[in-house]
Design an enzyme around this catalytic site. Structure first.
Site, PDB file in Angstrom:
ATOM      1  N   GLU A 244      38.296  47.019  38.515  1.00 16.15           N
ATOM      2  CA  GLU A 244      38.202  47.668  37.216  1.00 16.15           C
ATOM      3  C   GLU A 244      38.910  49.023  37.121  1.00 16.15           C
ATOM      4  O   GLU A 244      38.270  50.065  36.910  1.00 16.15           O
ATOM      5  CB  GLU A 244      36.728  47.800  36.804  1.00 16.15           C
ATOM      6  N   GLU A 364      35.240  38.588  36.278  1.00 17.73           N
ATOM      7  CA  GLU A 364      33.861  38.875  35.908  1.00 17.73           C
ATOM      8  C   GLU A 364      33.658  38.566  34.430  1.00 17.73           C
ATOM      9  O   GLU A 364      34.449  38.992  33.587  1.00 17.73           O
ATOM     10  CB  GLU A 364      33.507  40.353  36.147  1.00 17.73           C
TER      11      GLU A 364
END
Length: 617
Positions: A244, A364
């Site tokens: 991320e 995710e």
């Protein structure tokens, strides 16, 4: 290596009538003797090697006609070709196995190794082998395994978070050895593994790929260590380079400090130089130009500025996507929801697959609800349909139930399955691809040398150092440092073994000034100011505030903190900077930074230099 296997054809002839034709036939049979060597796979390294043997030369031709009544022996069966590891590559927007067959990654995230437990979560409730069995039985084919760079520290031993009565075979392992065990167990069940650098340290994620504790050089070196360690184990198929990217991370700007695309190229090519078989998985960023998306979710820049690898067929892009349970983005509130969702995904990452540029793994996504009448459930259902329609890969977040925003496939007892989620995901599960060398681990690879020691226990100190007027008379204000000692682990931390040191610059008489406690959430706190060791360089802090704790101070709660506010009366000076504060446990620096002059003098972390008494190291 297995011994050379020789196969001999032995023929015993019983001769009752001496005749030359029988002797000739026997000689012809013996000419069919051969020597073969089998390819051997070593039991530890799992490497395929061929054993050379003496060349017997071409066979002697038998020009005589067959002898009636005597059947010559069959030609020997050639040894089987050695099996090749089943690594994956890419072809356009598809992922293919070693035989060129298309595969789809449909897996789960099993997190925990990125935290201070250094182990996947749930091992306090179950055997690790049972949890792997359950993942395989549910039909998933891949585990995305988050970790932090701290597991490469040989002192990163899982002491909490594992019930060793349930998991006695994990006792005494460090974090890296436990990763070996999980990888081997997954491979034995036909599960592939993607390693996910989720955090640089157990304290938390970082928006950029480097931090003060783990710089870019260390990040790449650690990836090379793992790539070498598993280079012939086809359980591990890829490296998710950094979890991320967000905040100041950019794509295609050319700034080496923020351009995630360039950093991914540097790391990806360094990994491929060590292990050319891995997939290099590159996540998106949070903001492209002025368009904000999920952290790690926007791959808009990849179309114009693709990641350039030495092996282009190893590149996989990855996006993270979440629902309103994480943050209620504007598209969830749009009047055309949920019809607008494909356009949202096309713009940020789906176009890469639809235009056959490269594969995309949604590394995710997840949420608590899959209800067809709730916004989050509608989003999950729409997203899974989009993935199915476009052949996009996923690893669901998460197998664990202890993800606060999303929950997991497991329920809170760590045993039962959320059947509504599993029923939805089961509609898009792909077969497992063979794992041939599940136990191959190169344990001879040295762990990369660290410039900065990584913490063995995830504890941090938050500091505020406001100055407050002493009596409103215009005199030098008081220095009032306020500390929060934050324990990120699921276990309590004994304060008696904790020390906090804070360096600052003040007048020569500061060491004589009393330190008072304005307030504290625990008792038995002992602060004092002492002179700091000096190197003679301009800018050295002159003093340090040392905070120790007595036997009656108690514990830092699990996942909790203690707070202390101190007061130094009328200190004429200034702080040395928030980075010059450190926390010690049993006399060893666990978190933070010391002033440069300590390292220059060769005495980092030496409490005796500062006149402290510490426990055993």
């Amino acid at each position: 290596m297995n011994p050379l296997i020789r196969r001999c054809v032995c023929i015993t002839l019983t001769i009752t009538v001496v005749g030359s034709f029988l002797l000739v036939a026997a000689a012809g049979a013996l000419r069919h003797e051969v020597e073969t060597a089998t390819a051997s796979r070593s039991g530890v390294g799992g490497r395929v090697s061929s054993v050379s043997t003496r060349d017997p030369g071409p066979p002697i031709p038998n020009t005589r006609p067959p002898t009636p009544g005597l059947v010559p022996p069959a030609a020997p069966t050639p040894p089987p070709e050695p099996k090749k590891p089943n690594y994956f590559s890419t072809r356009g927007a598809k992922i293919v196995d070693a035989s060129g067959n298309e595969v789809r990654i449909t897996g789960v995230n099993w997190f925990g190794m990125e935290t201070g437990t250094y182990a996947p979560h749930g091992l306090w409730a179950r055997r690790w082998t049972d949890m792997l069995d359950q993942i395989a039985a549910l039909g998933y084919n891949t585990i995305r395994l988050p970790y932090s760079n701290a597991i490469l520290d040989l002192n990163s031993r899982p002491l909490e978070g594992i019930d060793f009565d349930l998991n006695p075979d994990l006792r005494g392992l460090n974090g890296l050895e436990l990763m070996d065990r999980i990888v081997q167990g997954a491979g034995e069940r036909g599960l592939k593994v993607i390693l996910d650098r989720h955090r640089p340290t157990p304290q938390g994620q970082s928006k950029l790929w480097y931090t003060d504790e783990v710089g870019e050089e260390q990040w790449i070196a650690d990836w090379q260590t793992l790539a070498q360690r598993y280079r012939e184990n086809d359980t591990v198929i890829g490296a998710d380079l950094h979890n991320e990217p967000a905040g100041n991370a950019t794509w295609g700007t050319g700034d080496p400090k923020t351009d995630w695309r360039l950093a991914a190229e540097r790391a990806g090519n360094a990994i491929l130089a060590v292990n050319p078989d891995w997939l290099i998985i590159v996540e998106g960023i949070e903001r492209y130009e002025n368009d904000w998306y999920w952290m790690g979710g926007s791959l808009q820049g990849a179309g114009l500025a693709p990641v350039r690898l030495s092996r282009p067929d190893k590149l996989v892009y990855s996006a993270h996507d979440y629902g309103p349970g994480v943050f209620n983005q504007g598209w969830f509130q749009a009047p055309d929801f949920p019809r607008n969702l494909p356009t949202v995904w096309d713009k940020r990452w789906g176009y890469l697959v639809r235009q056959n540029v490269a594969p995309v793994l949604v590394g995710e996504f997840g949420g608590k609800s899959v209800s067809p009448i709730e916004t989050e459930g509608i989003w999950q259902r729409q997203l899974l349909g989009y993935l199915k329609d476009n052949g996009i890969h996923f690893t669901y977040w998460s197998f664990n139930p202890n993800s606060v925003d999303t929950g997991g496939l497991l329920q809170d007892d760590w045993q039962a399955i959320d059947h509504a989620k599993q029923s939805l995901l089961a509609s898009y599960l792909a077969p497992r691809s063979p794992v041939l060398f599940a136990g191959a681990v190169d344990r001879g690879v040295p762990v990369a040398t660290r410039k900065n020691p990584l913490p063995a226990v995830p504890v941090t100190v938050l500091l505020q150092t406001p100055r407050q007027p002493s009596n409103g008379d215009g005199r030098t204000p008081d220095l009032t440092p306020q500390f929060q000692i934050v324990n990120h682990t699921p276990s309590r931390l004994p304060l008696e073994q904790v020390q906090v040191r804070y360096w600052f610059t003040a007048g020569a008489d500061a060491a004589a000034l009393p330190v008072s406690i304005d307030w504290a959430s625990v008792g038995d706190v002992h602060p004092r100011v002492i002179a700091a060791p000096q190197s003679g360089q301009v800018g050295d802090p002159t003093h340090q505030l040392v905070v120790t704790f007595g036997k009656n101070s108690g514990m830092v709660p699990a996942k909790g903190m203690v707070e202390i506010k101190l007061r130094l009366k009328q200190v004429n000076g200034e702080k040395a900077g928030d980075d010059q504060i450190a926390l010690y446990f049993w006399g060893r620096r666990l978190w933070g930074r010391e002033p440069a002059m300590l390292a220059e003098n060769g005495v980092p972390g030496q409490a005796a230099q500062a006149g402290l008494t510490v426990g055993p190291s």
